[in-house]
Design a protein around this motif. Structure first.
Motif, PDB file in Angstrom:
ATOM      1  N   VAL A 126      14.463  48.311  30.900  1.00 28.26           N
ATOM      2  CA  VAL A 126      14.367  47.179  31.832  1.00 28.26           C
ATOM      3  C   VAL A 126      15.733  46.529  32.028  1.00 28.26           C
ATOM      4  O   VAL A 126      16.607  46.612  31.168  1.00 28.26           O
ATOM      5  CB  VAL A 126      13.354  46.123  31.330  1.00 28.26           C
ATOM      6  N   ASP A 127      15.900  45.869  33.197  1.00 28.08           N
ATOM      7  CA  ASP A 127      17.160  45.183  33.503  1.00 28.08           C
ATOM      8  C   ASP A 127      17.228  43.807  32.858  1.00 28.08           C
ATOM      9  O   ASP A 127      18.278  43.397  32.355  1.00 28.08           O
ATOM     10  CB  ASP A 127      17.307  45.014  35.029  1.00 28.08           C
ATOM     11  N   VAL A 128      16.092  43.063  32.922  1.00 26.88           N
ATOM     12  CA  VAL A 128      16.081  41.655  32.507  1.00 26.88           C
ATOM     13  C   VAL A 128      14.938  41.414  31.524  1.00 26.88           C
ATOM     14  O   VAL A 128      13.786  41.786  31.789  1.00 26.88           O
ATOM     15  CB  VAL A 128      15.902  40.723  33.727  1.00 26.88           C
ATOM     16  N   ILE A 129      15.254  40.783  30.383  1.00 23.90           N
ATOM     17  CA  ILE A 129      14.232  40.363  29.423  1.00 23.90           C
ATOM     18  C   ILE A 129      14.057  38.853  29.565  1.00 23.90           C
ATOM     19  O   ILE A 129      15.025  38.100  29.531  1.00 23.90           O
ATOM     20  CB  ILE A 129      14.645  40.702  27.976  1.00 23.90           C
ATOM     21  N   ILE A 130      12.813  38.433  29.750  1.00 25.18           N
ATOM     22  CA  ILE A 130      12.472  37.010  29.847  1.00 25.18           C
ATOM     23  C   ILE A 130      11.466  36.724  28.742  1.00 25.18           C
ATOM     24  O   ILE A 130      10.447  37.418  28.633  1.00 25.18           O
ATOM     25  CB  ILE A 130      11.834  36.680  31.215  1.00 25.18           C
ATOM     26  N   GLY A 131      11.729  35.714  27.882  1.00 26.00           N
ATOM     27  CA  GLY A 131      10.743  35.473  26.841  1.00 26.00           C
ATOM     28  C   GLY A 131      11.130  34.403  25.845  1.00 26.00           C
ATOM     29  O   GLY A 131      12.127  33.690  26.001  1.00 26.00           O
ATOM     30  N   THR A 132      10.303  34.295  24.806  1.00 26.24           N
ATOM     31  CA  THR A 132      10.530  33.334  23.723  1.00 26.24           C
ATOM     32  C   THR A 132      11.260  34.047  22.577  1.00 26.24           C
ATOM     33  O   THR A 132      11.106  35.257  22.389  1.00 26.24           O
ATOM     34  CB  THR A 132       9.198  32.755  23.242  1.00 26.24           C
ATOM     35  N   PRO A 133      12.025  33.303  21.788  1.00 26.33           N
ATOM     36  CA  PRO A 133      12.923  33.938  20.817  1.00 26.33           C
ATOM     37  C   PRO A 133      12.236  34.769  19.733  1.00 26.33           C
ATOM     38  O   PRO A 133      12.717  35.852  19.391  1.00 26.33           O
ATOM     39  CB  PRO A 133      13.664  32.747  20.187  1.00 26.33           C
ATOM     40  N   GLY A 134      11.111  34.272  19.174  1.00 22.37           N
ATOM     41  CA  GLY A 134      10.517  34.920  18.007  1.00 22.37           C
ATOM     42  C   GLY A 134      10.188  36.380  18.201  1.00 22.37           C
ATOM     43  O   GLY A 134      10.611  37.247  17.430  1.00 22.37           O
ATOM     44  N   ARG A 135       9.425  36.696  19.258  1.00 24.40           N
ATOM     45  CA  ARG A 135       9.025  38.085  19.457  1.00 24.40           C
ATOM     46  C   ARG A 135      10.182  38.944  19.946  1.00 24.40           C
ATOM     47  O   ARG A 135      10.252  40.139  19.627  1.00 24.40           O
ATOM     48  CB  ARG A 135       7.839  38.188  20.421  1.00 24.40           C
ATOM     49  N   ILE A 136      11.097  38.364  20.700  1.00 23.71           N
ATOM     50  CA  ILE A 136      12.273  39.134  21.136  1.00 23.71           C
ATOM     51  C   ILE A 136      13.047  39.609  19.903  1.00 23.71           C
ATOM     52  O   ILE A 136      13.470  40.774  19.822  1.00 23.71           O
ATOM     53  CB  ILE A 136      13.159  38.283  22.072  1.00 23.71           C
ATOM     54  N   ILE A 137      13.232  38.723  18.923  1.00 28.10           N
ATOM     55  CA  ILE A 137      13.929  39.103  17.687  1.00 28.10           C
ATOM     56  C   ILE A 137      13.132  40.156  16.928  1.00 28.10           C
ATOM     57  O   ILE A 137      13.704  41.113  16.377  1.00 28.10           O
ATOM     58  CB  ILE A 137      14.180  37.857  16.809  1.00 28.10           C
ATOM     59  N   ASP A 138      11.816  40.016  16.897  1.00 26.91           N
ATOM     60  CA  ASP A 138      10.945  41.003  16.244  1.00 26.91           C
ATOM     61  C   ASP A 138      11.214  42.395  16.820  1.00 26.91           C
ATOM     62  O   ASP A 138      11.459  43.371  16.087  1.00 26.91           O
ATOM     63  CB  ASP A 138       9.484  40.584  16.471  1.00 26.91           C
ATOM     64  N   PHE A 139      11.207  42.511  18.147  1.00 30.08           N
ATOM     65  CA  PHE A 139      11.434  43.806  18.790  1.00 30.08           C
ATOM     66  C   PHE A 139      12.876  44.293  18.592  1.00 30.08           C
ATOM     67  O   PHE A 139      13.124  45.490  18.440  1.00 30.08           O
ATOM     68  CB  PHE A 139      11.115  43.718  20.287  1.00 30.08           C
ATOM     69  N   TYR A 140      13.827  43.353  18.593  1.00 36.59           N
ATOM     70  CA  TYR A 140      15.223  43.722  18.386  1.00 36.59           C
ATOM     71  C   TYR A 140      15.415  44.345  17.007  1.00 36.59           C
ATOM     72  O   TYR A 140      16.113  45.366  16.861  1.00 36.59           O
ATOM     73  CB  TYR A 140      16.125  42.491  18.540  1.00 36.59           C
ATOM     74  N   LYS A 141      14.778  43.761  16.003  1.00 34.25           N
ATOM     75  CA  LYS A 141      14.912  44.278  14.640  1.00 34.25           C
ATOM     76  C   LYS A 141      14.257  45.645  14.480  1.00 34.25           C
ATOM     77  O   LYS A 141      14.560  46.377  13.540  1.00 34.25           O
ATOM     78  CB  LYS A 141      14.324  43.278  13.631  1.00 34.25           C
ATOM     79  N   GLN A 142      13.352  45.977  15.412  1.00 33.21           N
ATOM     80  CA  GLN A 142      12.746  47.319  15.403  1.00 33.21           C
ATOM     81  C   GLN A 142      13.575  48.321  16.208  1.00 33.21           C
ATOM     82  O   GLN A 142      13.144  49.449  16.426  1.00 33.21           O
ATOM     83  CB  GLN A 142      11.338  47.255  16.010  1.00 33.21           C
TER      84      GLN A 142
END
Length: 438
Positions: free
Chosen positions: A132-148
């Motif tokens: 995807v080009d753009v991620i829109i969201g809240t910090p908690g789950r974005i960090i969860d996915f980033y760590k994966q």
């Protein structure tokens, strides 16, 4: 939009691509609001912005248009995604930003991922992995996915932080810094921060993680909009429901929100309004995410025109044509008052804010008036305003215990400590760190 809220500057006169202008015209965006007029020319020249602006001023379109233009200008031989990250404090605000992004990018070939906690884990994970080009969201789950390792922040060209003051309120700043430190350095990306208040903490965050941002303040001399007519009544506790029913009958609101301080108060009021013929939506902190989205959609589409809400609904909701806000319970935080009544009189429209100075929360009013810098006129409660012949809500029958449980002793204590009853738990104000902000 009313012309009084707009400037003379047209979007077509800015350095925006034809495909963006086409989407704007289709969405009936012709003239800029003040924040758009001042911020977009700077952003389109790759200047970072720290903007102070209330909700309803057009800041969402400001950062979306700047993001789109920066991504269109990306002439890399091999574009690597994701290239933009837009962070919001609540899932409701993230959902609204995503909705606006889809509308304004209708003629652009951009892909978005909407990421927030509470629901659709696998679906969101698959989406964020799909280039995807753009991620829109809240910090908690974005960090969860980033760590994966579901995505990388190495190619971020645009960073947007919306409602930064709310991020501090909700304790998200460590999460924000975690993400910012894993992006390219500030001078290699376009950075935008927006906040209702430009406190020392917010300013410090801006200068630490942005590239010499230009501070743009869009504020009127008054904290609350002159388009909002504020009045107050002083009911005894037993007069609150008759007064609300009487005022609803008198004003016939096009669309209204009634704010209360506790879930228990919300449920009681909801029962009374429904018993007296009103179709309502009840929005509180423990409403499941899918149901909450359905209730908000019904309210936005006028399938339901009366919403009862705790402060979970005070920020981040962009609902047009709310004609009346009722503070059935005065908020205990002065800033919540401004956010509550700010649900009306949006985009240049006018609105009514009606406040109940009741026995329980009357102490809040002097602080509210000090904060907004004006006295709210108090009107007398006449007999005509108090509804009579009020139908009582039906009492829900208590469920009988199953035969095998009747002989069991009630477990009121655990490890020597009394457990709170359900009514005690329900009557406490909602925890601001409730799950909807995760």
């Amino acid at each position: 939009m009313k012309q009084s809220h707009l400037t003379e500057t047209r979007f077509s006169n800015l350095e925006l691509s034809d495909s963006i202008i086409k989407g704007l015209k289709e969405a009936s965006f012709i003239n800029c609001t003040p924040i758009q007029d001042r911020a977009l020319p700077l952003l389109l020249r790759d200047k970072d912005i720290a903007g102070q602006a209330q909700t309803g001023t057009g800041k969402t379109a400001t950062f979306l248009l700047a993001t789109f233009q920066r991504l269109i200008n990306d002439e890399s031989e091999q574009i690597k995604n994701p290239r933009a990250l837009i962070l919001a404090p609540t899932r409701e605000l993230a959902i609204q930003i995503h909705k606006d992004a889809i509308q304004l990018s209708s003629y652009l070939n951009l892909k978005f991922a909407l990421i927030y906690g509470g629901t659709d884990y696998k679906k969101q994970l698959d989406r964020i992995k799909s280039n995807v080009d753009v991620i829109i969201g809240t910090p908690g789950r974005i960090i969860d996915f980033y760590k994966q390792n579901a995505f990388t922040l190495n190619n971020i060209q645009v960073m947007v932080l919306d409602e930064a003051d709310r991020m501090f309120d909700l304790g998200f700043i460590k999460d924000i810094r975690y993400l910012l430190r894993r992006m390219p350095p500030p001078e290699k990306r376009l950075n935008m921060l927006f906040s209702a208040t430009m406190s020392y903490k917010v300013t410090e965050l801006a200068y630490e993680h942005m590239n010499n941002p230009v501070v743009v303040k869009i504020e009127t001399e008054e904290v609350t909009s002159k388009a909002i007519n504020q009045v107050a009544y002083c009911p005894a506790n037993e007069q609150k429901i008759p007064l609300l029913l009487g005022l609803l009958k008198k004003h016939h609101p096009q669309r209204s929100i009634v704010f209360v301080n506790t879930k228990r108060s919300a449920e009681e009021l909801n029962s009374y309004l429904q018993a007296n013929g009103y179709k309502t939506a009840l929005l509180s902190g423990d409403v499941p995410q899918e149901k909450r989205q359905r209730l908000l959609a019904d309210f936005q589409e006028s399938k339901v025109t009366l919403m009862i809400a705790t402060d979970v609904a005070a920020r981040g909701l962009h609902i047009p044509d709310v004609s009346h806000v009722f503070n059935y319970d005065l908020p205990q935080d002065v800033e919540d008052y401004v956010h509550r009544i700010g649900r009306t009189a949006r985009f240049g429209a006018s609105g009514e804010a009606i406040n109940f100075i009741c026995e329980e929360y009357a102490y809040s009013m002097p602080d509210i008036e000090d904060y907004i810098g004006e006295k709210i006129p108090v009107q007398a409660i006449s007999d005509e305003l108090l509804a009579d012949d009020i139908k009582q809500p039906e009492r829900k029958p208590r469920r009988k215990p199953s035969p095998d449980k009747r002989s069991a002793k009630p477990r009121r204590y655990e490890h020597g400590k009394a457990k709170k009853s359900a009514s005690e738990s329900a009557s406490t104000p909602e925890n601001p760190r409730s799950p909807e902000t995760a």
